[in-house]
Design a protein around this motif. Structure first.
Motif, PDB file in Angstrom:
ATOM      1  N   GLU A  19     -10.329  -5.781   0.935  1.00 48.88           N
ATOM      2  CA  GLU A  19     -10.081  -5.563  -0.487  1.00 48.88           C
ATOM      3  C   GLU A  19     -11.377  -5.516  -1.285  1.00 48.88           C
ATOM      4  N   THR A  23     -12.111  -2.290  -3.522  1.00 51.63           N
ATOM      5  CA  THR A  23     -12.201  -2.389  -4.980  1.00 51.63           C
ATOM      6  C   THR A  23     -13.598  -2.069  -5.509  1.00 51.63           C
ATOM      7  N   LYS A  64      -4.401   3.863 -10.550  1.00 45.65           N
ATOM      8  CA  LYS A  64      -3.763   3.350  -9.334  1.00 45.65           C
ATOM      9  C   LYS A  64      -4.719   3.264  -8.152  1.00 45.65           C
ATOM     10  N   SER A 475       4.768   1.086 -11.567  1.00 48.65           N
ATOM     11  CA  SER A 475       3.329   1.096 -11.284  1.00 48.65           C
ATOM     12  C   SER A 475       2.549   1.774 -12.406  1.00 48.65           C
ATOM     13  N   GLN A 479       3.853  -3.359 -17.634  1.00 50.81           N
ATOM     14  CA  GLN A 479       4.246  -4.312 -18.671  1.00 50.81           C
ATOM     15  C   GLN A 479       5.767  -4.364 -18.852  1.00 50.81           C
ATOM     16  N   GLU A 508       3.244  -8.868  -7.194  1.00 54.86           N
ATOM     17  CA  GLU A 508       2.057  -8.642  -8.023  1.00 54.86           C
ATOM     18  C   GLU A 508       2.413  -8.617  -9.508  1.00 54.86           C
ATOM     19  N   LEU A 509       3.486  -7.922  -9.861  1.00 51.85           N
ATOM     20  CA  LEU A 509       3.880  -7.812 -11.265  1.00 51.85           C
ATOM     21  C   LEU A 509       4.226  -9.186 -11.847  1.00 51.85           C
ATOM     22  N   GLN A 511       2.810 -11.835 -11.168  1.00 55.61           N
ATOM     23  CA  GLN A 511       1.537 -12.532 -11.391  1.00 55.61           C
ATOM     24  C   GLN A 511       0.669 -11.810 -12.420  1.00 55.61           C
ATOM     25  N   GLY A 512       1.220 -10.768 -13.062  1.00 55.70           N
ATOM     26  CA  GLY A 512       0.475 -10.035 -14.066  1.00 55.70           C
ATOM     27  C   GLY A 512      -0.515  -9.046 -13.489  1.00 55.70           C
ATOM     28  N   ARG A 513      -0.333  -8.651 -12.215  1.00 62.41           N
ATOM     29  CA  ARG A 513      -1.217  -7.686 -11.570  1.00 62.41           C
ATOM     30  C   ARG A 513      -0.412  -6.467 -11.140  1.00 62.41           C
ATOM     31  N   CYS A 514      -1.128  -5.356 -10.901  1.00 66.59           N
ATOM     32  CA  CYS A 514      -0.490  -4.157 -10.347  1.00 66.59           C
ATOM     33  C   CYS A 514      -1.556  -3.354  -9.613  1.00 66.59           C
ATOM     34  N   ASP A 515      -1.498  -3.349  -8.281  1.00 66.49           N
ATOM     35  CA  ASP A 515      -2.542  -2.718  -7.470  1.00 66.49           C
ATOM     36  C   ASP A 515      -1.901  -1.877  -6.364  1.00 66.49           C
TER      37      ASP A 515
END
Length: 600
Positions: A19, A23, A64, A475, A479, A508-509, A511-515
């Protein structure tokens, strides 16, 4: 699906290191270095490097960190792209991206024992690299004198010889095999590498001997094969490596490893190794050549990664002209512009440069002839235009070729040029072109609305489509998940792969993430990665305003939940878990009918 880490080759890569590499390599930058991209909305589009196309359908999303081709279905993250584009293994792609981003990877155990456990591909690359070293050494030894004298007579400098890694295979047809055996490589692998052959009379023996050797490298300077030019009058004059797991003649070009970084703005396509080398030595570092075979569509696709302008420097004899005519058609099909360099009175670029020099060759480049006009000029040779009947046939054939041009502006421009060059009345030529276009179907009939009675999508196809649309939407606008998480679960996705993707995305969503690109990395199978990329790139169309958007999203969410309810109802039987799922889904459907979802 991937676990806490990945074992690739002899190295264990943790999920964290994978990762970190991913990233730190922005996919728009990595893809943009090889594919011309143009921003449209929030994404970038270009011509797909994995199949021939004329209209851009290849999408790269910076948000994305993924790519997807709506034409051929190729898709994935930055690691997947490098693997497919460069023909790398996962390990090679990760190392390339790690070096690019300055990330240190765990070191590979390079012991002799572990070397034997490496993948066949890596082993073949090692064997070729070792063979190239051997040939280079031989060229500078007393045994290599014939080869060195030949290269000197061709006016190649020591610097050029070294730059291209030229070498020599001596007259002993078993010396390379013996050398590579001493290095620990098996006869079986030497045969597979295309360096060794076997027959009952001679046993295992070298494929190349008494030849000047030209290492063939991929775009990353790794030796993948060889070409050999015989000394004396032996046959064949040129001998090339056979196809191997690392060498596909139709998808590689000699000299491209250097030409791709040339700043000339074009590539010059030649016929032979010596032409390429002579041109590079003269400063024309954009020269490349096909590998002992006719130019292919695969090679055209490869060229398209680096330029849209191709100059043909084929031999000026009959065979060279025919090869140029064929190449022009292939280049056009790939969406490339082809122009032809006039080498007369000399046969090839090497002879031309030696006799007239660099400046004269540059002048010929500047005056290179348009590919279509070259075709018409060569066509004219077949007709005695002083004879009215022959002149008519020539004009009809020229009109036929013009009629095959689909773009009206392009056709009109070439029509004017042909009429001017060959003293043909432009209006008469235009009428011939229109007549031939209509007869050949180039003039399309009025399109009628398509019948709606054709084959309908199955219920399963519709279920999958709504599930893909929901995952794509979440994705794109993560929000919105907080408003719907109580109504939707991974179990509502009836396809196993979709369920896995939903589980990872929802985690992920929450936890407030989107990957999405990171989710792709969790799947080791390349086909699954392609399908996951497709899931996150389902097109959402026909939405013009906020009200339509909110209604469409709710309709999709409701459809997924209803499909889930129907699916588990059909499965329940005596399964208490399926029964519970049905009860929960029906309750959620009732609540959903009263909910108003807001996009902010």
């Amino acid at each position: 699906m991937g676990q806490a880490g990945v074992k690739r080759g002899n190295v264990y890569y943790s999920e964290e290191i994978i990762e970190e590499v991913r990233t730190k390599n922005d996919i728009v930058d990595v893809v943009g270095a090889s594919v011309r991209l143009q921003k449209k909305g929030s994404s970038y589009f270009g011509l797909c490097p994995f199949h021939n196309e004329k209209s851009p359908s290849f999408s790269v999303s910076g948000q994305k960190q993924m790519y997807y081709c709506f034409g051929c279905g190729a898709g994935g993250n930055v690691i997947t792209f490098v693997m497919n584009y460069e023909n790398y293994t996962f390990q090679e792609a990760l190392k390339y991206l790690a070096d690019r981003a300055g990330v240190t990877l765990p070191e590979e155990d390079a012991s002799a024992q572990n070397r034997q456990k490496q993948s066949k591909r890596a082993l073949l690359l090692q064997i070729n690299k070792e063979a190239a070293r051997y040939f280079c050494h031989q060229l500078r030894s007393p045994r290599g004198k014939p080869g060195y004298e030949y290269l000197s007579e061709r006016k190649l400098s020591d610097e050029t010889i070294k730059h291209f890694g030229l070498g020599f295979a001596d007259k002993t047809p078993g010396s390379l095999t013996a050398y590579l055996r001493e290095k620990g490589y098996s006869d079986e692998m030497l045969v597979e590498a295309g360096l060794c052959a076997y027959d009952e009379n001679r046993g295992f023996h070298d494929k190349f001997w008494n030849r000047v050797m030209f290492p063939i490298m991929d775009i990353n300077h790794r030796v993948i094969g060889f070409g050999g030019r015989v000394m004396g009058d032996g046959k064949p004059k040129y001998l090339n490596s056979p196809e191997t797991p690392i060498f596909d003649k139709s998808r590689n070009l000699y000299g491209l490893n250097y030409a791709r970084i040339s700043r000339a703005g074009n590539l010059i396509l030649c016929e032979g190794y010596m032409d390429v080398i002579a041109m590079h030595q003269a400063g024309f570092t954009q020269a490349v050549a096909s590998l002992g075979t006719a130019f292919t569509s695969g090679q055209a696709s490869l060229i398209r990664r680096y330029t849209e302008q191709v100059l043909l420097a084929y031999d000026s004899d009959g065979a060279g002209v025919n090869a140029a005519l064929r190449a022009i058609g292939i280049l056009k099909e790939a969406g490339l512009s082809g122009r032809v360099i006039n080498l007369e009175p000399y046969k090839d670029p090497d002879e031309f440069i030696k006799n007239l020099g660099q400046e004269a060759f540059q002048e010929r480049i500047d005056k290179a002839e348009d590919g279509f006009l070259f075709e018409i000029r060569i066509l004219r040779r077949d007709f005695h235009v002083e004879d009215p009947a022959q002149k008519t046939k020539f004009e009809m054939e020229a009109a036929r070729r013009l009629s095959q041009m689909e773009n009206e502006i392009e056709r009109e421009n070439y029509l004017a040029a042909v009429a001017r060059e060959y003293f043909i009345d432009p209006e008469m030529l235009r009428r011939m072109v229109r007549s031939l276009a209509a007869a050949g179907g180039q003039v399309k009939p009025v399109e009628r609305p398509r019948s709606t009675t054709g084959k309908k999508a199955s219920a399963e196809d519709n279920r999958k489509k709504t599930q893909r649309m929901l995952l794509t939407w979440l994705s794109d606008e993560p929000q919105i998940y907080s408003q719907i998480q109580q109504y939707i679960q991974p179990e509502d996705f009836t396809d196993e792969l979709y369920r896995q993707v939903a589980k990872l995305l929802f985690e992920e969503l929450a936890q407030g993430r989107c990957d999405p690109a990171g989710i792709i990395s969790r799947f080791e199978n390349e086909e699954e990665q392609r399908q996951v990329a497709s899931i996150f790139h389902t097109r959402l169309q026909g939405i013009d305003n906020q009200q339509q958007k909110e209604k469409a999203f709710k309709d999709i969410l409701y459809a997924v939940k209803q499909n889930s309810c129907e699916y588990y109802a059909s499965q329940q039987g005596t399964d208490i878990n399926a029964l519970k799922q049905v009860v929960a889904a029906r309750r959620a459907l009732e609540e959903l009918s009263k909910v108003h979802i807001l996009f902010t």
